[in-house]
Design a protein around this motif. Structure first.
Motif, PDB file in Angstrom:
ATOM      1  N   PHE A  16       5.097 -15.209   8.572  1.00 51.64           N
ATOM      2  CA  PHE A  16       6.388 -15.517   9.195  1.00 51.64           C
ATOM      3  C   PHE A  16       6.228 -16.612  10.241  1.00 51.64           C
ATOM      4  CE2 PHE A  16       9.374 -15.153  12.684  1.00 51.64           C
ATOM      5  CZ  PHE A  16      10.584 -15.255  12.015  1.00 51.64           C
ATOM      6  N   GLY A  17       5.203 -16.481  11.073  1.00 48.50           N
ATOM      7  CA  GLY A  17       4.982 -17.448  12.138  1.00 48.50           C
ATOM      8  C   GLY A  17       4.810 -18.863  11.621  1.00 48.50           C
ATOM      9  N   LYS A  18       4.000 -19.030  10.593  1.00 47.98           N
ATOM     10  CA  LYS A  18       3.770 -20.364  10.030  1.00 47.98           C
ATOM     11  C   LYS A  18       5.063 -20.966   9.496  1.00 47.98           C
ATOM     12  CE  LYS A  18       0.114 -18.970   7.663  1.00 47.98           C
ATOM     13  NZ  LYS A  18      -1.046 -18.949   6.766  1.00 47.98           N
ATOM     14  N   LYS A  19       5.847 -20.165   8.794  1.00 47.60           N
ATOM     15  CA  LYS A  19       7.110 -20.649   8.232  1.00 47.60           C
ATOM     16  C   LYS A  19       8.108 -20.963   9.346  1.00 47.60           C
ATOM     17  CE  LYS A  19       9.975 -21.652   4.963  1.00 47.60           C
ATOM     18  NZ  LYS A  19       9.821 -22.889   4.205  1.00 47.60           N
ATOM     19  N   PHE A  20       8.156 -20.105  10.355  1.00 47.04           N
ATOM     20  CA  PHE A  20       9.059 -20.330  11.485  1.00 47.04           C
ATOM     21  C   PHE A  20       8.730 -21.644  12.184  1.00 47.04           C
ATOM     22  CE2 PHE A  20       9.987 -20.012  16.016  1.00 47.04           C
ATOM     23  CZ  PHE A  20      11.347 -19.767  15.987  1.00 47.04           C
ATOM     24  N   ILE A  21       7.448 -21.868  12.447  1.00 44.30           N
ATOM     25  CA  ILE A  21       7.021 -23.082  13.139  1.00 44.30           C
ATOM     26  C   ILE A  21       7.361 -24.317  12.312  1.00 44.30           C
ATOM     27  CG2 ILE A  21       4.973 -24.371  13.916  1.00 44.30           C
ATOM     28  CD1 ILE A  21       3.868 -21.531  14.766  1.00 44.30           C
ATOM     29  N   ALA A  22       7.082 -24.269  11.022  1.00 47.78           N
ATOM     30  CA  ALA A  22       7.412 -25.399  10.147  1.00 47.78           C
ATOM     31  C   ALA A  22       8.918 -25.676  10.174  1.00 47.78           C
ATOM     32  CB  ALA A  22       6.939 -25.126   8.726  1.00 47.78           C
ATOM     33  N   THR A  23       9.714 -24.628  10.111  1.00 50.70           N
ATOM     34  CA  THR A  23      11.175 -24.772  10.118  1.00 50.70           C
ATOM     35  C   THR A  23      11.664 -25.354  11.434  1.00 50.70           C
ATOM     36  OG1 THR A  23      11.411 -22.926   8.580  1.00 50.70           O
ATOM     37  CG2 THR A  23      13.362 -23.528   9.860  1.00 50.70           C
ATOM     38  N   VAL A  24      11.101 -24.883  12.538  1.00 49.79           N
ATOM     39  CA  VAL A  24      11.498 -25.415  13.848  1.00 49.79           C
ATOM     40  C   VAL A  24      11.200 -26.905  13.921  1.00 49.79           C
ATOM     41  CG1 VAL A  24      10.969 -25.388  16.322  1.00 49.79           C
ATOM     42  CG2 VAL A  24      11.356 -23.238  15.111  1.00 49.79           C
ATOM     43  N   PHE A  25      10.006 -27.320  13.526  1.00 55.50           N
ATOM     44  CA  PHE A  25       9.652 -28.730  13.622  1.00 55.50           C
ATOM     45  C   PHE A  25      10.422 -29.602  12.626  1.00 55.50           C
ATOM     46  CE2 PHE A  25       5.654 -27.336  15.838  1.00 55.50           C
ATOM     47  CZ  PHE A  25       5.999 -27.919  17.049  1.00 55.50           C
ATOM     48  N   GLU A  26      10.897 -29.026  11.537  1.00 58.05           N
ATOM     49  CA  GLU A  26      11.722 -29.782  10.587  1.00 58.05           C
ATOM     50  C   GLU A  26      13.126 -30.021  11.130  1.00 58.05           C
ATOM     51  OE1 GLU A  26      11.747 -27.640   6.896  1.00 58.05           O
ATOM     52  OE2 GLU A  26       9.619 -28.006   6.545  1.00 58.05           O
ATOM     53  N   ASN A  27      13.606 -29.097  11.970  1.00 58.12           N
ATOM     54  CA  ASN A  27      15.012 -29.146  12.388  1.00 58.12           C
ATOM     55  C   ASN A  27      15.253 -29.405  13.870  1.00 58.12           C
ATOM     56  OD1 ASN A  27      16.390 -28.326   9.795  1.00 58.12           O
ATOM     57  ND2 ASN A  27      14.932 -26.657  10.034  1.00 58.12           N
ATOM     58  N   TYR A  28      14.232 -29.260  14.692  1.00 59.63           N
ATOM     59  CA  TYR A  28      14.400 -29.385  16.147  1.00 59.63           C
ATOM     60  C   TYR A  28      13.240 -30.162  16.762  1.00 59.63           C
ATOM     61  CZ  TYR A  28      17.658 -25.559  15.281  1.00 59.63           C
ATOM     62  OH  TYR A  28      18.670 -24.781  14.780  1.00 59.63           O
ATOM     63  N   LYS A  29      13.385 -30.443  18.026  1.00 57.33           N
ATOM     64  CA  LYS A  29      12.322 -31.093  18.799  1.00 57.33           C
ATOM     65  C   LYS A  29      12.058 -30.238  20.039  1.00 57.33           C
ATOM     66  CE  LYS A  29      13.528 -35.729  17.306  1.00 57.33           C
ATOM     67  NZ  LYS A  29      12.427 -36.342  16.677  1.00 57.33           N
ATOM     68  N   PRO A  30      11.287 -29.158  19.868  1.00 57.95           N
ATOM     69  CA  PRO A  30      11.006 -28.307  21.027  1.00 57.95           C
ATOM     70  C   PRO A  30      10.102 -29.029  22.025  1.00 57.95           C
ATOM     71  CG  PRO A  30       9.668 -27.624  19.168  1.00 57.95           C
ATOM     72  CD  PRO A  30      10.609 -28.683  18.659  1.00 57.95           C
ATOM     73  N   ALA A  31      10.229 -28.649  23.294  1.00 56.52           N
ATOM     74  CA  ALA A  31       9.353 -29.214  24.313  1.00 56.52           C
ATOM     75  C   ALA A  31       7.927 -28.737  24.095  1.00 56.52           C
ATOM     76  CB  ALA A  31       9.838 -28.813  25.705  1.00 56.52           C
ATOM     77  N   GLN A  32       7.795 -27.448  23.741  1.00 50.79           N
ATOM     78  CA  GLN A  32       6.477 -26.881  23.470  1.00 50.79           C
ATOM     79  C   GLN A  32       6.619 -25.616  22.635  1.00 50.79           C
ATOM     80  OE1 GLN A  32       4.103 -25.184  26.719  1.00 50.79           O
ATOM     81  NE2 GLN A  32       2.365 -26.317  25.904  1.00 50.79           N
ATOM     82  N   MET A  33       5.677 -25.441  21.736  1.00 52.23           N
ATOM     83  CA  MET A  33       5.570 -24.226  20.936  1.00 52.23           C
ATOM     84  C   MET A  33       4.231 -23.595  21.310  1.00 52.23           C
ATOM     85  SD  MET A  33       7.047 -22.486  18.328  1.00 52.23           S
ATOM     86  CE  MET A  33       7.998 -23.664  17.404  1.00 52.23           C
ATOM     87  N   ILE A  34       4.259 -22.334  21.709  1.00 50.88           N
ATOM     88  CA  ILE A  34       3.032 -21.623  22.053  1.00 50.88           C
ATOM     89  C   ILE A  34       2.741 -20.625  20.945  1.00 50.88           C
ATOM     90  CG2 ILE A  34       1.867 -20.134  23.715  1.00 50.88           C
ATOM     91  CD1 ILE A  34       3.886 -21.215  25.821  1.00 50.88           C
ATOM     92  N   VAL A  35       1.611 -20.801  20.276  1.00 50.75           N
ATOM     93  CA  VAL A  35       1.181 -19.901  19.206  1.00 50.75           C
ATOM     94  C   VAL A  35       0.190 -18.919  19.812  1.00 50.75           C
ATOM     95  CG1 VAL A  35       0.011 -19.738  16.986  1.00 50.75           C
ATOM     96  CG2 VAL A  35       1.529 -21.665  17.452  1.00 50.75           C
TER      97      VAL A  35
END
Length: 89
Positions: A16-35
């Motif tokens: 889930f995490g990998k897919k979520f991160i990929a989706t976020v980066f495809e659709n948004y520009k977060p300041a930071q993602m902490i894994v």
């Protein structure tokens, strides 16, 4: 909605995490993602897909059962996605 936001994802190296991160980066520009996850090998592998030189990602080794560390890592975070799971096969 997630543009310029700091997002923490526990269990970020799971399916889930990998897919979520990929989706976020495809659709948004977060300041930071902490894994945040326990699996150092999966974090290493994830860095090949999402290198810190090209993505605003911080990789952190930790366990959700360590409340103090989780509390510290979540400082100034806008969103927390809890995807960590303990599995017994």
């Amino acid at each position: 909605m997630l543009d310029n936001k700091k997002i923490l994802i526990t269990g970020g190296t799971g399916s889930f995490g990998k897919k979520f991160i990929a989706t976020v980066f495809e659709n948004y520009k977060p300041a930071q993602m902490i894994v945040y996850s326990r699996d150092e090998l999966k974090q290493f592998e994830m860095r090949e897909t999402f290198p810190t030189e090209h993505f605003p990602i911080k990789y952190c080794i930790g366990d959700v059962r360590d409340g103090e560390r989780l509390y510290r890592i979540s400082h100034d975070v806008d969103f927390i996605i809890h995807a960590a799971a303990l599995k017994q096969v």
